[in-house]
Motif scaffolding. Structure first.
Motif, PDB file in Angstrom:
ATOM      1  N   ALA A  46     -63.326 -94.987 -26.565  1.00 17.91           N
ATOM      2  CA  ALA A  46     -63.703 -96.128 -27.395  1.00 17.91           C
ATOM      3  C   ALA A  46     -63.288 -96.005 -28.855  1.00 17.91           C
ATOM      4  CB  ALA A  46     -65.223 -96.347 -27.314  1.00 17.91           C
ATOM      5  N   VAL A  47     -62.888 -94.812 -29.268  1.00 19.03           N
ATOM      6  CA  VAL A  47     -62.509 -94.639 -30.670  1.00 19.03           C
ATOM      7  C   VAL A  47     -61.061 -95.090 -30.872  1.00 19.03           C
ATOM      8  CG1 VAL A  47     -64.155 -92.797 -31.078  1.00 19.03           C
ATOM      9  CG2 VAL A  47     -61.876 -92.225 -30.244  1.00 19.03           C
ATOM     10  N   PRO A  48     -60.705 -95.537 -32.072  1.00 17.91           N
ATOM     11  CA  PRO A  48     -59.342 -96.011 -32.324  1.00 17.91           C
ATOM     12  C   PRO A  48     -58.290 -94.956 -32.005  1.00 17.91           C
ATOM     13  CG  PRO A  48     -60.798 -96.639 -34.128  1.00 17.91           C
ATOM     14  CD  PRO A  48     -61.590 -95.717 -33.252  1.00 17.91           C
ATOM     15  N   GLY A  49     -57.242 -95.386 -31.322  1.00 19.77           N
ATOM     16  CA  GLY A  49     -56.136 -94.501 -31.015  1.00 19.77           C
ATOM     17  C   GLY A  49     -56.368 -93.565 -29.847  1.00 19.77           C
ATOM     18  N   ALA A  50     -57.484 -93.734 -29.134  1.00 20.06           N
ATOM     19  CA  ALA A  50     -57.800 -92.833 -28.023  1.00 20.06           C
ATOM     20  C   ALA A  50     -56.952 -93.153 -26.797  1.00 20.06           C
ATOM     21  CB  ALA A  50     -59.278 -92.924 -27.669  1.00 20.06           C
ATOM     22  N   LYS A  51     -56.862 -92.178 -25.901  1.00 22.32           N
ATOM     23  CA  LYS A  51     -56.136 -92.349 -24.647  1.00 22.32           C
ATOM     24  C   LYS A  51     -56.892 -93.281 -23.711  1.00 22.32           C
ATOM     25  CE  LYS A  51     -54.778 -87.421 -24.625  1.00 22.32           C
ATOM     26  NZ  LYS A  51     -54.926 -86.168 -23.861  1.00 22.32           N
ATOM     27  N   ALA A  52     -56.179 -93.738 -22.686  1.00 21.95           N
ATOM     28  CA  ALA A  52     -56.835 -94.441 -21.589  1.00 21.95           C
ATOM     29  C   ALA A  52     -57.730 -93.462 -20.848  1.00 21.95           C
ATOM     30  CB  ALA A  52     -55.797 -95.036 -20.645  1.00 21.95           C
ATOM     31  N   PRO A  53     -58.809 -93.939 -20.244  1.00 20.84           N
ATOM     32  CA  PRO A  53     -59.757 -93.033 -19.565  1.00 20.84           C
ATOM     33  C   PRO A  53     -59.102 -92.080 -18.575  1.00 20.84           C
ATOM     34  CG  PRO A  53     -60.707 -95.219 -19.728  1.00 20.84           C
ATOM     35  CD  PRO A  53     -59.293 -95.336 -20.227  1.00 20.84           C
ATOM     36  N   GLU A  54     -58.142 -92.566 -17.804  1.00 22.39           N
ATOM     37  CA  GLU A  54     -57.507 -91.726 -16.788  1.00 22.39           C
ATOM     38  C   GLU A  54     -56.764 -90.532 -17.387  1.00 22.39           C
ATOM     39  OE1 GLU A  54     -57.888 -95.891 -15.195  1.00 22.39           O
ATOM     40  OE2 GLU A  54     -57.246 -94.978 -17.081  1.00 22.39           O
ATOM     41  N   LYS A  55     -56.378 -90.633 -18.645  1.00 19.60           N
ATOM     42  CA  LYS A  55     -55.594 -89.577 -19.289  1.00 19.60           C
ATOM     43  C   LYS A  55     -56.428 -88.358 -19.673  1.00 19.60           C
ATOM     44  CE  LYS A  55     -51.701 -91.891 -19.257  1.00 19.60           C
ATOM     45  NZ  LYS A  55     -50.554 -91.447 -18.436  1.00 19.60           N
ATOM     46  N   PHE A  56     -57.753 -88.464 -19.528  1.00 20.05           N
ATOM     47  CA  PHE A  56     -58.610 -87.333 -19.884  1.00 20.05           C
ATOM     48  C   PHE A  56     -58.834 -86.376 -18.718  1.00 20.05           C
ATOM     49  CE2 PHE A  56     -59.905 -90.520 -23.084  1.00 20.05           C
ATOM     50  CZ  PHE A  56     -59.698 -89.768 -24.232  1.00 20.05           C
ATOM     51  N   VAL A  57     -58.337 -86.723 -17.544  1.00 20.48           N
ATOM     52  CA  VAL A  57     -58.522 -85.849 -16.385  1.00 20.48           C
ATOM     53  C   VAL A  57     -57.824 -84.517 -16.632  1.00 20.48           C
ATOM     54  CG1 VAL A  57     -58.032 -85.531 -13.932  1.00 20.48           C
ATOM     55  CG2 VAL A  57     -58.769 -87.760 -14.764  1.00 20.48           C
ATOM     56  N   GLY A  58     -58.559 -83.434 -16.412  1.00 20.10           N
ATOM     57  CA  GLY A  58     -58.022 -82.106 -16.640  1.00 20.10           C
ATOM     58  C   GLY A  58     -58.863 -81.346 -17.647  1.00 20.10           C
ATOM     59  N   LEU A  59     -58.295 -80.282 -18.179  1.00 21.68           N
ATOM     60  CA  LEU A  59     -59.010 -79.416 -19.107  1.00 21.68           C
ATOM     61  C   LEU A  59     -58.612 -79.704 -20.549  1.00 21.68           C
ATOM     62  CD1 LEU A  59     -58.613 -75.993 -17.231  1.00 21.68           C
ATOM     63  CD2 LEU A  59     -60.579 -77.533 -17.174  1.00 21.68           C
ATOM     64  N   PHE A  60     -59.610 -79.935 -21.399  1.00 24.65           N
ATOM     65  CA  PHE A  60     -59.429 -80.010 -22.848  1.00 24.65           C
ATOM     66  C   PHE A  60     -58.379 -81.049 -23.263  1.00 24.65           C
ATOM     67  CE2 PHE A  60     -60.023 -75.366 -21.705  1.00 24.65           C
ATOM     68  CZ  PHE A  60     -61.403 -75.401 -21.797  1.00 24.65           C
ATOM     69  N   LYS A  61     -58.510 -82.267 -22.726  1.00 26.40           N
ATOM     70  CA  LYS A  61     -57.531 -83.312 -23.022  1.00 26.40           C
ATOM     71  C   LYS A  61     -57.947 -84.206 -24.206  1.00 26.40           C
ATOM     72  CE  LYS A  61     -54.576 -82.504 -19.652  1.00 26.40           C
ATOM     73  NZ  LYS A  61     -54.331 -83.475 -18.593  1.00 26.40           N
ATOM     74  N   ALA A  62     -59.171 -84.073 -24.689  1.00 27.25           N
ATOM     75  CA  ALA A  62     -59.627 -84.927 -25.788  1.00 27.25           C
ATOM     76  C   ALA A  62     -59.207 -84.319 -27.127  1.00 27.25           C
ATOM     77  CB  ALA A  62     -61.144 -85.088 -25.736  1.00 27.25           C
ATOM     78  N   ARG A  63     -58.445 -85.083 -27.902  1.00 30.17           N
ATOM     79  CA  ARG A  63     -57.977 -84.578 -29.190  1.00 30.17           C
ATOM     80  C   ARG A  63     -58.992 -84.807 -30.302  1.00 30.17           C
ATOM     81  NH1 ARG A  63     -53.045 -87.086 -27.360  1.00 30.17           N
ATOM     82  NH2 ARG A  63     -51.535 -85.514 -26.683  1.00 30.17           N
ATOM     83  N   LYS A  64     -59.854 -85.788 -30.137  1.00 32.16           N
ATOM     84  CA  LYS A  64     -60.854 -86.051 -31.175  1.00 32.16           C
ATOM     85  C   LYS A  64     -62.161 -86.490 -30.530  1.00 32.16           C
ATOM     86  CE  LYS A  64     -58.675 -90.582 -31.891  1.00 32.16           C
ATOM     87  NZ  LYS A  64     -58.076 -91.477 -32.901  1.00 32.16           N
ATOM     88  N   ALA A  65     -63.206 -86.424 -31.308  1.00 29.53           N
ATOM     89  CA  ALA A  65     -64.533 -86.771 -30.799  1.00 29.53           C
ATOM     90  C   ALA A  65     -64.610 -88.261 -30.474  1.00 29.53           C
ATOM     91  CB  ALA A  65     -65.582 -86.409 -31.832  1.00 29.53           C
ATOM     92  N   GLY A  66     -65.448 -88.582 -29.502  1.00 24.67           N
ATOM     93  CA  GLY A  66     -65.652 -89.976 -29.145  1.00 24.67           C
ATOM     94  C   GLY A  66     -66.761 -90.602 -29.968  1.00 24.67           C
TER      95      GLY A  66
END
Length: 403
Positions: free
Chosen positions: A130-150
């Motif tokens: 939901a944060v600006p510039g975030a990936k699509a939900p499916e792109k978070f599958v896997g380990l440590f894929k979030a670059r910034k806090a939500g």
């Protein structure tokens, strides 16, 4: 490649995952515990100054009016509330996208999730996306894929089982492929959580049973994990003790507030343990049952757990023996093998007392090869199991659960 070489590769991979787990900080939410703690958590959100809150839940809880005191408290403070109640058991990415659209359309500045593991997992991925510039939900599958806090996330579990309010992951299903998307990242951990037994008093006995066995599975798999540490052991052991001491009471007397609170704490402790020690084959197989048949996760874990313990006990007899002694199943003067068997037998007895079936009615023999393949793929690349199995062994084990 010979299976022995595959096992060597998996063990090497787990070594590096273990190193990463030790280095990467494990955040823990601020915890409000006890009756009416959900309202104390809500008040803290008001004090933080959030003005547009998305509540993520399921339709049953919403229609029961369980959210009304929370919504009223937020509204009385001038907070705009948007509710997404479309989450179903074994949530899918389409449900994440529905909630995400509401969050963006209403310019929500925070998320409060109320429910079991499904709403909490869904809310976690909505938060990240939901944060600006975030990936699509499916792109978070896997380990440590979030670059910034939500978006700031707050959680109120209404079941004592998943521990999702403190775990570093979420599981979202693909309804087409039946695959479970496992997302693991410290940024999924909520800012704060409320362990409010009042919200668990009306939980039906079968759900109490299944979610309680889910928590037990988390604690046991963390304890027998090859990445277990002194710190994770303390949480896992405490969880096992609380579950054996309170789950039967919650099942037969759902109005016991103290027992409900103890189970909520047990679930929390188990998740703290598996955040660092990880899980095992029980979850690898249970996730496949959920993806193929929409089997509730706790029920799937409960059915699978005794079978995996039977398979693994010779490789972790000392660990199972320690659990047996901790819950007064025997004396430390007995052999590890005897105590380990007593613990496995006690898990089966607990399942029986809670009305958990020994087999899965939906399971089809023709699906077993695909289920085994998916379970091994998840497990061998994610979980530090005490004893490895190959495709044939996994198929044989799953076959024991056919009705």
């Amino acid at each position: 490649m010979p299976f022995s070489l595959q096992v060597l590769f998996y063990k090497t991979l787990m070594f590096f995952i273990g190193v990463a787990a030790k280095v990467i900080p494990q955040p823990k939410p601020t915890v409000y515990c006890g009756p009416d703690s959900a309202l104390r958590l809500t008040n803290s959100m008001i004090q933080f100054g959030y003005k547009k809150v998305l509540i993520v839940t399921d339709r049953v809880l919403h229609e029961m009016g369980l959210l009304d005191p929370i919504k009223d408290k937020l509204a009385s403070a001038g907070v705009e509330v948007t509710v997404y109640d479309g989450v179903e058991p074994n949530p899918t990415f389409s449900q994440v996208h529905e909630g995400l659209k509401l969050a963006k359309d209403n310019q929500c500045d925070s998320i409060l999730t109320v429910g079991g593991g499904s709403p909490i997992d869904t809310a976690k991925i909505i938060s990240l996306s939901a944060v600006p510039g975030a990936k699509a939900p499916e792109k978070f599958v896997g380990l440590f894929k979030a670059r910034k806090a939500g978006l700031p996330l707050f959680a109120v579990p209404t079941t004592a089982g998943t521990g999702s309010e403190v775990s570093v992951g979420a599981v979202i299903s693909d309804p087409v492929t039946h695959e479970k998307g496992v997302i693991a990242d410290p940024k999924t951990v909520p800012t704060a959580a409320a362990l409010d037994p009042n919200l668990m008093l009306g939980l039906p006995a079968p759900i109490t049973a299944a979610t309680g066995m889910d928590a037990l599975t988390h604690a046991v798999e963390a304890y027998i994990s090859k990445l277990a540490t002194e710190a994770t052991d303390s949480y896992a052991m405490a969880s096992v003790k609380l579950i054996f001491g309170n789950l039967r009471e919650c099942y037969s007397n759902g109005g016991n507030v103290d027992a409900r609170e103890s189970m909520a704490v047990a679930s929390f402790y188990a998740a703290v343990a598996f955040n660092k020690a990880f899980l095992g084959y029980v979850h690898g197989i249970a996730h496949q049952f959920g993806g193929h048949y929409n089997t509730p996760h706790g029920l799937a874990n409960a059915i699978v757990l005794p079978h995996i313990l039977d398979y693994s006990k010779d490789a972790c007899a000392d660990r199972l023996a320690e659990l047996a002694v901790a819950v007064d199943l025997g004396s430390s003067t007995e052999s590890n093998s005897v105590l380990a068997q007593k613990f496995v037998d006690a898990v089966r007895e607990l399942n029986n007392d809670l009305g958990i079936p020994k087999t899965l009615d939906a399971l089809k023999s023709t699906d077993i090869p695909e289920i085994a393949k998916g379970a091994l793929k998840e497990s061998h690349f994610t979980y530090p199991v005490p004893k490895y199995m190959d495709q044939a062994q996994c198929e044989a084990l799953i076959g024991k659960m056919v009705s």
